[in-house]
Write a protein that holds these residues in place. Sequence first.
Motif, PDB file in Angstrom:
ATOM      1  N   THR A 274       0.535  -1.325  -0.075  1.00  0.00           N
ATOM      2  CA  THR A 274       0.033  -0.037   0.119  1.00  0.00           C
ATOM      3  C   THR A 274       0.780   1.099  -0.035  1.00  0.00           C
ATOM      4  O   THR A 274       0.366   2.394  -0.595  1.00  0.00           O
ATOM      5  CB  THR A 274      -0.953   0.163   1.128  1.00  0.00           C
ATOM      6  N   ILE A 275       1.941   1.338   0.440  1.00  0.00           N
ATOM      7  CA  ILE A 275       3.023   2.400   0.674  1.00  0.00           C
ATOM      8  C   ILE A 275       3.463   2.755  -0.850  1.00  0.00           C
ATOM      9  O   ILE A 275       3.548   3.689  -1.262  1.00  0.00           O
ATOM     10  CB  ILE A 275       4.042   2.049   1.415  1.00  0.00           C
ATOM     11  N   GLN A 277       1.579   1.846  -3.661  1.00  0.00           N
ATOM     12  CA  GLN A 277       0.524   2.273  -4.266  1.00  0.00           C
ATOM     13  C   GLN A 277       0.144   3.656  -4.019  1.00  0.00           C
ATOM     14  O   GLN A 277      -0.083   4.728  -4.912  1.00  0.00           O
ATOM     15  CB  GLN A 277      -0.680   1.653  -3.529  1.00  0.00           C
ATOM     16  N   ALA A 278       0.501   3.946  -2.485  1.00  0.00           N
ATOM     17  CA  ALA A 278       0.374   5.563  -2.366  1.00  0.00           C
ATOM     18  C   ALA A 278       1.043   6.208  -3.131  1.00  0.00           C
ATOM     19  O   ALA A 278       0.901   7.568  -3.485  1.00  0.00           O
ATOM     20  CB  ALA A 278       0.536   5.789  -0.751  1.00  0.00           C
ATOM     21  N   GLY A 279       2.474   5.881  -3.222  1.00  0.00           N
ATOM     22  CA  GLY A 279       3.416   6.691  -4.008  1.00  0.00           C
ATOM     23  C   GLY A 279       2.954   6.955  -5.655  1.00  0.00           C
ATOM     24  O   GLY A 279       3.053   8.098  -6.123  1.00  0.00           O
ATOM     25  N   PHE A 280       2.629   5.765  -6.054  1.00  0.00           N
ATOM     26  CA  PHE A 280       2.192   5.891  -7.690  1.00  0.00           C
ATOM     27  C   PHE A 280       0.988   6.825  -7.576  1.00  0.00           C
ATOM     28  O   PHE A 280       0.906   7.607  -8.757  1.00  0.00           O
ATOM     29  CB  PHE A 280       1.977   4.401  -8.106  1.00  0.00           C
ATOM     30  N   GLY A 281      -0.022   6.864  -6.704  1.00  0.00           N
ATOM     31  CA  GLY A 281      -1.159   7.759  -6.797  1.00  0.00           C
ATOM     32  C   GLY A 281      -0.934   9.051  -6.657  1.00  0.00           C
ATOM     33  O   GLY A 281      -1.548   9.738  -7.068  1.00  0.00           O
ATOM     34  N   LEU A 282       0.389   9.361  -6.232  1.00  0.00           N
ATOM     35  CA  LEU A 282       0.644  10.694  -6.090  1.00  0.00           C
ATOM     36  C   LEU A 282       1.780  11.139  -7.262  1.00  0.00           C
ATOM     37  O   LEU A 282       2.257  12.311  -7.337  1.00  0.00           O
ATOM     38  CB  LEU A 282       1.553  11.086  -4.767  1.00  0.00           C
ATOM     39  N   ARG A 286       8.854   5.290  -9.601  1.00  0.00           N
ATOM     40  CA  ARG A 286       9.206   4.128  -8.956  1.00  0.00           C
ATOM     41  C   ARG A 286      10.504   4.385  -8.190  1.00  0.00           C
ATOM     42  O   ARG A 286      10.664   3.975  -7.089  1.00  0.00           O
ATOM     43  CB  ARG A 286       9.523   3.209  -9.805  1.00  0.00           C
ATOM     44  N   ILE A 289       9.830   6.445  -5.037  1.00  0.00           N
ATOM     45  CA  ILE A 289       9.047   5.748  -4.088  1.00  0.00           C
ATOM     46  C   ILE A 289       9.935   4.558  -3.381  1.00  0.00           C
ATOM     47  O   ILE A 289      10.056   4.630  -2.064  1.00  0.00           O
ATOM     48  CB  ILE A 289       7.858   4.852  -4.615  1.00  0.00           C
ATOM     49  N   HIS A 293      10.826   5.767   0.424  1.00  0.00           N
ATOM     50  CA  HIS A 293       9.625   5.126   1.331  1.00  0.00           C
ATOM     51  C   HIS A 293       9.703   3.701   1.470  1.00  0.00           C
ATOM     52  O   HIS A 293       9.142   3.013   2.341  1.00  0.00           O
ATOM     53  CB  HIS A 293       8.212   5.473   0.473  1.00  0.00           C
ATOM     54  N   TRP A 391       3.663  -0.474  11.396  1.00  0.00           N
ATOM     55  CA  TRP A 391       2.615   0.444  10.846  1.00  0.00           C
ATOM     56  C   TRP A 391       1.311  -0.316  10.308  1.00  0.00           C
ATOM     57  O   TRP A 391       1.455  -1.453  10.314  1.00  0.00           O
ATOM     58  CB  TRP A 391       3.161   1.664   9.839  1.00  0.00           C
TER      59      TRP A 391
END
Lengths: 391, 274
Positions: A274-275, A277-282, A286, A289, A293, A391
């Motif tokens: 999900t981390i 995914q969050a990066g790609f969504g922003l 790659r 990210i 992250h 987390w």
Amino acid sequence: MSKIDKNNGFYIPQLEKRRAKAKRFKYIAMSALIVSLAFLMFFLYDMFRQGIPAFKQTYVKIQVEITEENLENPYGFLDRDMISIVSRAWLRDLPNQAAANPEWLGTTQEFWALAGAESDQYMKGGENRLKDRVKDRIDELKESGDIRFQTNLIFFFTGDSKIPENAGFYSAIIGSILTMLVTMSLAVPIGIMTAIYLEEFAPDNKLTQFIEVNINNLAAIPSILFGLLGLAIFINFFGVPRSSALVGGMTLALMSLPIIIVSSKAALKSVPNTIRQAGFGLGLTRWQIVRDHVLPPAMPGMLTGSIIALAQAMGETAPLIIVGMIAFVPDAATNILSAATVMPAQIYTWSGMPEKAYIEKTAAGILVLLSVLITLNAVAIYLRKKYTKTW
Amino acid sequence: MSKKVDMKVDSNNFKGDMGDGEKKIKVSSKDLWLWYGEKEALQGVNLDIYEKKITAFIGPSGCGKSTYLRCLNRMNDLIDSVRIEGKVEIDGHDIYAPGVDEVAVRKRVGMVFQQPNPFPKSIYENVAYAPLMHDIVKKGSDCDELVENSLKGAGLWEEVKDMLKQPGTALSGGQQQRLCIARTIAVQPDVILMDEPTSALDPISTQIIERLMIELKERFTLIVVTHNMQQAARVADMTAFFHIGELVEYGETEQIFVNPQESRTEQYITGKFG
Ligand SMILES: Nc1ncnc2c1ncn2[C@@H]1O[C@H](COP(=O)(O)OP(=O)(O)OP(=O)(O)O)[C@@H](O)[C@H]1O
Ligand SMILES: [Mg+2]
């Protein structure tokens, strides 16, 4: 638990059998644990029993008149018994000492001279080949306080020697450090980079899977084969000097690489998707990210894996014997190209010697190696505990 | 792949008749097909989404809502087995045209996920990271201001202004989701995609986020997948009903809920399946 009441309405006949089975299994598991603990305790006890005496060494007080003549023939000024007591190594070194202190010439100096291995063993109550006469002399010296134990600094600050009391672990320690530096600077960056590529960037196709399967297999290959590989590639093909820390380090790097890759991949896998995914969504790339992250939370795991791989490499002997790191190395290597030996190889060499002094040093060497390995593993555990975030 | 065989031309062509003519089309997909390997997941979806409106996607589980949503910012490119045919246009430009960088598309079309997924970093860094990477602001007071405004935009500022250095993961689930929204609006996208943004949250947090969505539509085009009919009814201007990879019905929310044209839509809304 009190006696089971069969009439209380909760009674299940099979339950007793099941309980007995569980109990039996528990005892089998427990006895396995006890057996392995017993082996470990026995090994440690034996190593301490044999190794601890090596950390002290016998020294004897002597008076020497520093004259040209005496320096030329260091055996000349000692009586028969003393010649058997004082170490040859010390007598050989006396002219060097005198040369370093020219003001001694013409005076009489008092020294605590290193005693020979036989006298040392007599002092420690071990087997020895001393004549009774010499033993009596030692007893007299003991009486007058002219012979005593000191901390064995020679063990830590000199290299190997054919004179048992003068043999030390120093060149092996330095050799291990140089070898590990080579291994670390090759295996850790290459291993971590490979893991990052395979885990984060490589497309999931047949080729990648093939490579991953092979890396996993490499981790299980007997280490001696890496020695043969190192001999064939580094020494015979590239002409890297035999016995050098460089060739040893490169060979061990080959061996550590798959372990580091596998553990780093596991560390990267443990970062939740999900981390990413969050990066790609922003709209991050790659690499952004991964760098900012994914790597930070994966770092402790990757470091732990690397340290454990290096600790394993540090205890490795077989591949190093093949690339010549078993040689007799009295002087510590000064660079990664000069002849070197490593701690386990030195232990192996000493273990083949008949003299009690070497047997003692073998055990002491094992204690040193064990404490280094335990420290490394403790550091790995500490890093994992300290930096692992949830987390 | 029998692309043409069972395609229902009529029911798949909606222009979303809005009555008044001032609605501008922001996102539009034309005959969009998608396969996961051999498995067909979208069957020629045609859909126009209007600017600065909230559009809700509803439909039974597995009907392709998330799949369709991910087509709109090319998140499906990350799945190796996916094959896509058709067009998705944003402001009239095809995002799947050759030479279009999918990373640039995702900067314009942000995304909020079902599970709150803050980065394992501080609250401040969570919001500031992407704008800094996109060169929207430089480090310093500009950046501080953007972080503050984004957190205010997500209705989180008052709660976190004194703890910006704390890890984002230390917040409650609802706060984390608003942090994710703040992070998304900080990049200043045109469109925000939300895939079941409240399904992991409690009713109070859900209500807060629903109110937030209505505020956000002043500035952004919002597209929301939801399983919660009331939520769609409460917040959405337009609603699209999907069923087995097919867009069954699309129209103003009120019309879809009060007067559905398709029997499948009616059955789903009244809880007869799904
Ligand atoms: N990564 C994937 N690989 C293969 N098939 C997938 C993948 N993701 C989704 N699918 C399939 O595509 C279809 C549509 O899935 P999608 O996730 O879009 O449904 P959804 O409408 O979002 O469902 P839900 O409401 O449960 O989230 C499903 O049949 C699903 O099994
Ligand atoms: Mg979904």
